[in-house]
Design a protein around this motif. Structure first.
Motif, PDB file in Angstrom:
ATOM      1  N   SER A  53       0.831  -1.102  -0.030  1.00 31.35           N
ATOM      2  CA  SER A  53       0.062  -0.005  -0.005  1.00 31.35           C
ATOM      3  C   SER A  53       0.865   1.303   0.112  1.00 31.35           C
ATOM      4  CB  SER A  53      -0.924   0.124   0.965  1.00 31.35           C
ATOM      5  OG  SER A  53      -0.335   0.231   2.427  1.00 31.35           O
ATOM      6  N   MET A  54       2.130   1.224   0.291  1.00 30.23           N
ATOM      7  CA  MET A  54       2.794   2.032   0.231  1.00 30.23           C
ATOM      8  C   MET A  54       3.994   2.275  -0.769  1.00 30.23           C
ATOM      9  SD  MET A  54       2.110   4.700   2.587  1.00 30.23           S
ATOM     10  CE  MET A  54       3.393   5.878   2.767  1.00 30.23           C
ATOM     11  N   SER A  55       3.937   1.340  -1.635  1.00 32.14           N
ATOM     12  CA  SER A  55       4.915   1.485  -2.612  1.00 32.14           C
ATOM     13  C   SER A  55       4.648   2.624  -3.676  1.00 32.14           C
ATOM     14  CB  SER A  55       4.516   0.219  -3.505  1.00 32.14           C
ATOM     15  OG  SER A  55       4.837  -0.934  -2.944  1.00 32.14           O
ATOM     16  N   PRO A  56       5.799   3.139  -4.302  1.00 35.39           N
ATOM     17  CA  PRO A  56       6.941   2.510  -4.303  1.00 35.39           C
ATOM     18  C   PRO A  56       7.889   3.230  -3.073  1.00 35.39           C
ATOM     19  CG  PRO A  56       7.088   4.147  -5.979  1.00 35.39           C
ATOM     20  CD  PRO A  56       5.619   4.281  -5.194  1.00 35.39           C
ATOM     21  N   THR A  57       7.502   3.813  -2.247  1.00 34.19           N
ATOM     22  CA  THR A  57       8.195   4.619  -1.190  1.00 34.19           C
ATOM     23  C   THR A  57       8.732   3.747  -0.147  1.00 34.19           C
ATOM     24  OG1 THR A  57       6.942   6.543  -1.319  1.00 34.19           O
ATOM     25  CG2 THR A  57       8.589   6.393   0.572  1.00 34.19           C
ATOM     26  N   TYR A  58       7.890   2.717   0.118  1.00 33.40           N
ATOM     27  CA  TYR A  58       7.953   1.737   1.158  1.00 33.40           C
ATOM     28  C   TYR A  58       7.493   0.327   0.647  1.00 33.40           C
ATOM     29  CZ  TYR A  58       8.598   5.744   4.134  1.00 33.40           C
ATOM     30  OH  TYR A  58       8.941   7.059   4.579  1.00 33.40           O
ATOM     31  N   PRO A  59       8.289  -0.354  -0.200  1.00 30.14           N
ATOM     32  CA  PRO A  59       7.608  -1.609  -0.812  1.00 30.14           C
ATOM     33  C   PRO A  59       7.825  -2.583   0.321  1.00 30.14           C
ATOM     34  CG  PRO A  59       9.831  -1.279  -1.519  1.00 30.14           C
ATOM     35  CD  PRO A  59       9.503   0.023  -0.876  1.00 30.14           C
ATOM     36  N   PRO A  60       6.953  -3.920   0.064  1.00 31.00           N
ATOM     37  CA  PRO A  60       7.062  -4.886   1.081  1.00 31.00           C
ATOM     38  C   PRO A  60       8.448  -5.311   1.214  1.00 31.00           C
ATOM     39  CG  PRO A  60       5.297  -5.213  -0.498  1.00 31.00           C
ATOM     40  CD  PRO A  60       6.025  -4.370  -1.117  1.00 31.00           C
ATOM     41  N   PHE A 109      -6.592  13.044  11.658  1.00 28.16           N
ATOM     42  CA  PHE A 109      -6.027  12.675  10.390  1.00 28.16           C
ATOM     43  C   PHE A 109      -6.425  11.868   9.667  1.00 28.16           C
ATOM     44  CE2 PHE A 109      -3.429  13.073  14.353  1.00 28.16           C
ATOM     45  CZ  PHE A 109      -2.601  14.434  13.920  1.00 28.16           C
ATOM     46  N   GLN A 110      -6.750  12.265   8.329  1.00 25.41           N
ATOM     47  CA  GLN A 110      -7.015  11.366   7.286  1.00 25.41           C
ATOM     48  C   GLN A 110      -5.832  10.824   6.538  1.00 25.41           C
ATOM     49  OE1 GLN A 110     -10.239  11.171   6.300  1.00 25.41           O
ATOM     50  NE2 GLN A 110      -9.465   9.333   5.395  1.00 25.41           N
ATOM     51  N   THR A 111      -5.657   9.618   6.442  1.00 17.14           N
ATOM     52  CA  THR A 111      -4.488   8.997   5.747  1.00 17.14           C
ATOM     53  C   THR A 111      -4.785   8.222   4.395  1.00 17.14           C
ATOM     54  OG1 THR A 111      -4.862   7.077   7.293  1.00 17.14           O
ATOM     55  CG2 THR A 111      -3.741   8.585   8.010  1.00 17.14           C
ATOM     56  N   LYS A 112      -3.656   7.956   3.729  1.00 14.19           N
ATOM     57  CA  LYS A 112      -4.047   7.128   2.513  1.00 14.19           C
ATOM     58  C   LYS A 112      -2.713   6.549   2.187  1.00 14.19           C
ATOM     59  CE  LYS A 112      -4.627   8.073  -2.269  1.00 14.19           C
ATOM     60  NZ  LYS A 112      -3.169   7.887  -2.898  1.00 14.19           N
ATOM     61  N   GLY A 113      -2.714   5.368   1.655  1.00 10.91           N
ATOM     62  CA  GLY A 113      -1.285   4.378   0.993  1.00 10.91           C
ATOM     63  C   GLY A 113      -1.029   5.168  -0.275  1.00 10.91           C
ATOM     64  N   ASP A 114       0.211   5.306  -0.345  1.00  6.49           N
ATOM     65  CA  ASP A 114       0.812   6.004  -1.548  1.00  6.49           C
ATOM     66  C   ASP A 114       0.143   5.108  -2.532  1.00  6.49           C
ATOM     67  OD1 ASP A 114       2.119   7.790   0.070  1.00  6.49           O
ATOM     68  OD2 ASP A 114       4.117   7.010  -0.497  1.00  6.49           O
TER      69      ASP A 114
END
Length: 199
Positions: A53-60, A109-114
């Motif tokens: 969900s946070m790719s490509p910044t923090y991939p699995p 806070f409203q959040t979202k995966g990259d």
């Protein structure tokens, strides 16, 4: 001439091995410092990213170090780690896309995966937040997942110690090899001088 080339090649392999081993030793120690020592000293937490969900910044497989943060210091664009449900251990790391302040002084806070197309369904309250992502190390999360708890405390020193001993062995072998070569050269030179005197 062939013998001298062989000796030179043998010495080069030793020094190459020492260089590679020393580099690997430095890398292991650095990883240990970033993944274990720094979080322990600063009160941060090392976690592994399990989803995309946070790719490509923090991939699995990425190791993220989450530092404690005051909710008042969180800004839009920060990647925060928070409890999916307040008081429960399961957490997720997403990016803050908006901040809402209520008339009573409370904030959410409203959040979202990259990598997600839409924002998360529920706003996050300060009580849910575990911290803000301080830094990350690609791929190391797999190691973090495989080696959990107290094992990490002794595994890194053992690996570093083993590499240190290996580097020491290579260095000692190179010194002994050089000393033997020097002794041979001395013997040959001395023999040559005695022959010259007898002639």
């Amino acid at each position: 001439m062939a013998k001298r080339s062989a000796d030179k090649s043998h010495g080069l392999l030793y020094y190459l091995g020492i260089g590679l081993s020393a580099g690997l030793l430095v890398f292991v120690v650095l990883v240990g410092v970033l993944a274990i020592v720094v979080p322990a000293v600063t009160g941060s937490t090392a976690m592994t990213v399990l989803t995309g969900s946070m790719s490509p910044t923090y991939p699995p497989g990425t190791l993220i170090v989450v530092a404690p943060v005051d909710s008042a210091d969180i800004r839009i664009g920060d990647a925060v780690t928070y409890q999916i449900e307040s008081g429960k251990p399961t957490v997720v790391t997403h990016r803050v896309v908006s901040i809402t302040s209520s008339s009573d002084g409370s904030i959410s806070f409203q959040t979202k995966g990259d990598a997600n197309n839409t924002a998360d369904d529920k706003p996050v309250i300060p009580e849910q937040i575990r911290g803000k992502v301080w830094y990350s190390i690609p791929y190391l999360g797999y190691v973090n997942s495989a080696v959990n708890g107290e094992a990490r405390v002794w595994l890194i020193p053992i690996l570093a110690g083993g590499l240190f001993l290996y580097v020491g062995y290579l260095a000692a072998s190179a010194i002994v090899s050089k000393a033997r070569k020097g002794n041979k050269d001395t013997d040959n030179t001395g023999h040559g001088r005695r022959s010259a005197v007898r002639d």
